[in-house]
Design a protein around this motif. Structure first.
Motif, mmCIF file in Angstrom:
data_model
loop_
_atom_site.group_PDB
_atom_site.id
_atom_site.type_symbol
_atom_site.label_atom_id
_atom_site.label_comp_id
_atom_site.label_asym_id
_atom_site.label_seq_id
_atom_site.Cartn_x
_atom_site.Cartn_y
_atom_site.Cartn_z
ATOM 1 N N LEU A 1 3.968 6.020 13.449
ATOM 2 C CA LEU A 1 2.898 6.975 13.724
ATOM 3 C C LEU A 1 2.824 7.915 12.530
ATOM 4 N N ARG A 2 1.748 7.804 11.777
ATOM 5 C CA ARG A 2 1.635 8.552 10.524
ATOM 6 C C ARG A 2 0.794 9.819 10.664
ATOM 7 N N HIS A 3 0.451 10.157 11.877
ATOM 8 C CA HIS A 3 -0.267 11.418 12.111
ATOM 9 C C HIS A 3 0.706 12.573 11.870
ATOM 10 N N PRO A 4 0.248 13.665 11.234
ATOM 11 C CA PRO A 4 1.164 14.770 10.903
ATOM 12 C C PRO A 4 1.980 15.289 12.087
ATOM 13 N N ARG A 5 1.408 15.259 13.292
ATOM 14 C CA ARG A 5 2.130 15.781 14.459
ATOM 15 C C ARG A 5 3.123 14.781 15.035
ATOM 16 N N LEU A 6 3.077 13.514 14.592
ATOM 17 C CA LEU A 6 3.854 12.477 15.261
ATOM 18 C C LEU A 6 4.781 11.703 14.338
ATOM 19 N N VAL A 7 4.911 12.144 13.101
ATOM 20 C CA VAL A 7 5.646 11.338 12.118
ATOM 21 C C VAL A 7 7.116 11.154 12.482
ATOM 22 N N GLU A 8 7.689 12.012 13.313
ATOM 23 C CA GLU A 8 9.104 11.876 13.651
ATOM 24 C C GLU A 8 9.354 10.807 14.713
ATOM 25 N N HIS A 9 8.282 10.252 15.303
ATOM 26 C CA HIS A 9 8.432 9.251 16.356
ATOM 27 C C HIS A 9 8.423 7.839 15.767
ATOM 28 N N ASP A 10 9.354 7.024 16.245
ATOM 29 C CA ASP A 10 9.433 5.615 15.852
ATOM 30 C C ASP A 10 9.367 4.784 17.124
ATOM 31 N N LEU A 11 8.348 3.938 17.245
ATOM 32 C CA LEU A 11 8.146 3.151 18.461
ATOM 33 C C LEU A 11 8.737 1.748 18.365
ATOM 34 N N ALA A 12 9.395 1.429 17.269
ATOM 35 C CA ALA A 12 10.011 0.112 17.122
ATOM 36 C C ALA A 12 11.003 -0.118 18.263
ATOM 37 N N GLY A 13 10.981 -1.306 18.837
ATOM 38 C CA GLY A 13 11.846 -1.633 19.955
ATOM 39 C C GLY A 13 11.208 -1.439 21.311
ATOM 40 N N ARG A 14 10.109 -0.728 21.344
ATOM 41 C CA ARG A 14 9.390 -0.510 22.605
ATOM 42 C C ARG A 14 8.558 -1.748 22.932
ATOM 43 N N THR A 15 8.411 -2.014 24.225
ATOM 44 C CA THR A 15 7.535 -3.093 24.685
ATOM 45 C C THR A 15 6.199 -2.497 25.108
ATOM 46 N N VAL A 16 5.108 -3.088 24.657
ATOM 47 C CA VAL A 16 3.770 -2.639 25.061
ATOM 48 C C VAL A 16 3.474 -3.237 26.432
ATOM 49 N N LEU A 17 3.204 -2.378 27.388
ATOM 50 C CA LEU A 17 2.884 -2.841 28.739
ATOM 51 C C LEU A 17 1.415 -3.150 28.901
ATOM 52 N N ASP A 18 0.553 -2.306 28.313
ATOM 53 C CA ASP A 18 -0.887 -2.482 28.511
ATOM 54 C C ASP A 18 -1.635 -1.618 27.511
ATOM 55 N N VAL A 19 -2.908 -1.933 27.336
ATOM 56 C CA VAL A 19 -3.831 -1.091 26.580
ATOM 57 C C VAL A 19 -5.050 -0.901 27.472
ATOM 58 N N HIS B 1 -8.111 10.694 14.067
ATOM 59 C CA HIS B 1 -7.855 12.129 14.010
ATOM 60 C C HIS B 1 -7.240 12.621 15.315
ATOM 61 N N ASP B 2 -7.620 12.002 16.431
ATOM 62 C CA ASP B 2 -7.074 12.350 17.739
ATOM 63 C C ASP B 2 -6.035 11.308 18.113
ATOM 64 N N LEU B 3 -4.773 11.669 18.006
ATOM 65 C CA LEU B 3 -3.675 10.771 18.331
ATOM 66 C C LEU B 3 -2.603 11.611 19.003
ATOM 67 N N GLU B 4 -2.149 11.162 20.173
ATOM 68 C CA GLU B 4 -1.150 11.930 20.918
ATOM 69 C C GLU B 4 -0.241 10.975 21.680
ATOM 70 N N LEU B 5 1.050 11.295 21.683
ATOM 71 C CA LEU B 5 2.035 10.550 22.447
ATOM 72 C C LEU B 5 2.414 11.411 23.645
ATOM 73 N N LEU B 6 2.225 10.894 24.838
ATOM 74 C CA LEU B 6 2.424 11.687 26.050
ATOM 75 C C LEU B 6 2.949 10.819 27.173
#
Length: 280
Positions: free
Chosen positions: A28-46, A106-111
């Motif tokens: 996640l290369r958004h300035p507010r989210l750069v510390e998050h690494d999602l590697a290893g997570r399974t995507v359940l749905d979109v 521009h609008d990206l959020e992890l919640l």
């Protein structure tokens, strides 16, 4: 800004590529989210909700994205050349077989997934909701008619009334119902039919990149009035006009045929810019 059917199709393609897969890369290369690494997570749905996208993971979190005016999600095979510059990438979700890159998001959020309503709870019924039923239709109608003193073209774009309509479908719905975009909602003869038509047009194009309201897919034949300012109306031959509707950052160009869509209209000087308020 993309229409609801474009976002729906984007979500469908991302779901097909990522759902059930483990991420080998999750940047996640958004300035507010750069510390998050999602590697290893399974995507359940979109999931798409109006013009919003939620990518849901197995840790009970969701990645929310909104395309706004210039955002997009691209799918690649690992190692393929990206079609947009790398510095525009805001999210990179890669599995063993596919890479999803979100550009200019521009609008990206992890919640927390349980809190998705915080970002979309204000929206009206989603016209492409697969669970759409009479309850959704009634709620959309209630919100629509509550805007009785507002102009039809503006209300169609209001996502708090019903989610999914953008500038293209605003123009085409007004044309197909024979109504000026400046008609007040209280003067619309059959509001339920307007809502039903908006949903029908979105559904018609929800599973393909082409957006046709005429039933034709040939280049330049897809639309009745949208982006056809100055050309002849396909029905009556009158020259299609264009003008801004809305104020400030909410102003958008709308297209209409004065012959097929009688009613209030703005004063439009040569060049197509709106000049003054619409006549009532």
């Amino acid at each position: 800004m993309p229409e609801g059917d474009t976002v729906h199709l984007t979500g469908k393609r991302l779901r097909a590529a990522l759902a059930g897969q483990v991420l080998v890369r999750g940047e996640l290369r958004h300035p507010r989210l750069v510390e998050h690494d999602l590697a290893g997570r399974t995507v359940l749905d979109v999931v798409s909700v109006g013009k919003h996208l939620f990518t849901r993971f197995d840790d009970a979190r969701s990645l929310h994205s909104h395309l706004r005016m210039d955002g997009s999600w691209h799918l690649y095979r690992p190692g393929m050349h990206w079609q947009r510059p790398a510095h525009q990438a805001r999210a990179v979700l890669e599995t063993a077989e596919r890479t999803a890159v979100g550009f200019a998001l521009h609008d990206l959020e992890l919640l927390p997934t349980a809190e998705e309503h915080r970002l979309v709870g204000h929206l009206g019924p989603d016209l492409l909701d697969p669970a759409w039923d009479e309850t959704h239709a009634a709620e959309a109608l209630r919100r629509f008619t509550d805007r009785g003193a507002s102009e039809l073209g503006l209300v169609l774009l209001e996502q708090r009334v019903m989610a999914g309509v953008g500038n293209l479908y605003r123009a085409e719905v007004c044309f197909l119902r024979g109504l000026s975009p400046w008609t007040l909602v209280r003067d619309v003869p059959d509001p339920a039919a307007v809502i039903a038509l908006a949903r029908e047009l979105l559904l018609r194009n929800a599973d393909r990149p082409q957006q046709s309201t005429t039933g034709e897919l040939g280049r330049g034949r897809e639309h009745w009035v949208y982006a056809r300012g100055g050309r002849r109306c396909r029905r009556c031959g009158t020259r299609i006009r264009s003008a801004e509707q809305g104020d400030g950052v909410y102003a958008r160009f709308v297209y209409w045929c004065p012959g097929c869509q009688p009613g209030p209209a703005p004063v439009v000087p040569a060049g197509g810019k709106r000049n003054g308020a619409p006549a009532r």
